[in-house]
Design an enzyme around this catalytic site. Sequence first.
Site, short mmCIF file in Angstrom:
data_model
loop_
_atom_site.label_atom_id
_atom_site.label_comp_id
_atom_site.label_asym_id
_atom_site.label_seq_id
_atom_site.Cartn_x
_atom_site.Cartn_y
_atom_site.Cartn_z
N ALA A 25 0.86 -1.18 0.00
CA ALA A 25 0.00 0.00 0.00
C ALA A 25 0.90 1.23 0.00
CB ALA A 25 -0.90 -0.02 1.22
N ASP A 31 7.86 6.30 3.91
CA ASP A 31 7.73 5.03 4.64
C ASP A 31 7.30 3.88 3.73
OD1 ASP A 31 8.41 6.31 7.06
OD2 ASP A 31 6.34 6.96 7.34
N CYS A 119 -10.33 5.28 8.26
CA CYS A 119 -9.76 5.03 6.94
C CYS A 119 -9.02 3.70 6.92
CB CYS A 119 -8.83 6.17 6.55
SG CYS A 119 -8.11 5.99 4.91
N CYS A 216 -5.63 14.07 5.73
CA CYS A 216 -5.43 14.33 4.30
C CYS A 216 -6.45 15.27 3.69
CB CYS A 216 -5.38 13.02 3.53
SG CYS A 216 -6.92 12.06 3.55
#
Length: 380
Positions: A25, A31, A119, A216
Site C-alpha cells: 500500500a 515510509d 480510513c 489528508c
Amino acid sequence: MPLDASPLNSLGLPKAPSETRVVVAMSGGVDSSVVAAMLKEEGYDVVGVTLQLYDHGAALAKKGACCAGLDIHDARRVADEMGFPHYVLDYENIFREAVIDEFADSYLGGATPVPCIRCNERVKFKDLLQTARDLDADCMATGHYIQRKTGAAGAELHRAADANRDQSYFLFSTTQEQLDFLRFPLGHLPSKDDTRRLAARYGLSVADKPDSQDICFVPNGDYASVIEKLRPGAAEPGEIVDPAGRVLGQHRGVIHYTIGQRRGLGIGGLSDPLYVVKLDVENRRVVVGPKSMLATRTIPVREINWLGDESFTSRKEWPLSVKVRSTRPPREAVLRPISDTEAEVELLTPEEGVSAGQACVFYDPEGTRIFGGGWIWRGA
C-alpha cells in the site's frame, strides 16, 4: 518442523521470496516507498497500489497529504525507479461515504472523531486488502510503524520499537483475520532516521520528502471550514455558558470547539482559566468550566475489536493500560466487559479531556502487545 516443510522467508511465509507476491500500500511518502523498495531488493514479487481517496482535481497541486495528486505521482515514480508494477485505484466515493461523511456528522454531534482510524478500518484494511487478495497476493505490506509478531495463539499486534513513531492508536481496529494477512516491515526500526537512510541507500526520489502532518482532507488542520463546506449552515452561532447556565459570551458555531479547549474562547477578564467541558449541540451551547471538571475516571466504550487470546467476555475484569488520545501515554485501567463489543473502562488515575468520538486503545501494561480497543461513545 516436518522434514518437507519449507523454511520461512522474511515475511514469515513458507515460500521463496520470488514466489511470494506482496501488494504494498503506497501513499507516496517515504515510509511505504522504503517498504516497497526493501521487499523488491529482497526478491519479492512486489505490486504497488495507491488509493486516490479524495478531490482529484484540487489535490493535483496539494503537497503533504497521502493518497492524492503529487503523492500518487511520487508513488508511481518510486515503482518506476525500482522496477515493479504500480496501480492507482479510484476510491473517492468509498472514502467519502466511509470516512468523510461520518467525520462531518460526528463533529456536528459534538464528538471529536479520528478519521485516520476509520480510513484504516474501512478502506485500507478492508477494500484495499480485498484487492490484494484479488491480485493473488500472499500478503499486504504497509509503511505503518507497528509490529506484527507470532505468538502462541497466532499473529499478535505490538507497539513499534520507536515509541515516538508508534501508530498503534490508529490501528487498534485491525481484526485478527486482517492481521494474519498484513505485514509491517518498518515496525522494528529504532527511528525514522533509519527509514530515511534506507531511502537514500535505495536512491529513492522521496528520501527527503517531509512527513504529512494533517488529516489528508483537512488542509492546515482547519476542521471547521471543511465541515462548513460539507454541511452548509453547520456553524450556527450560540452562547458560551458556565455549568449553571449563566451566559459568559457568544460563539460562532459549536463545530469550532473541542472538549478540553482553553484558547480562543473569547471570554477573557475572568480570574480563573476556563476550559470547554461540554458541547450542548441541541441548544447550540458551549459549556465552560474549571479544569477540574475535565477529569474523567469512567469511560463507556463500544464497537470493541478484541485481539486477546482468550474470549473478551471470559473474564469480568481485564487489568490493562489504555490510551484515550494518540499523544498521551497509556494509563493503568480496569476493563469490564458488558458484551462482546461494549465495556466500561475505569481509569486508576483520572484523565482530562476525554471526548466522545475518540478511540480507547488497550495495551499490555507490562509489555508491548496491543489487545485492540473501542470507541468512546458519549460524554465521558
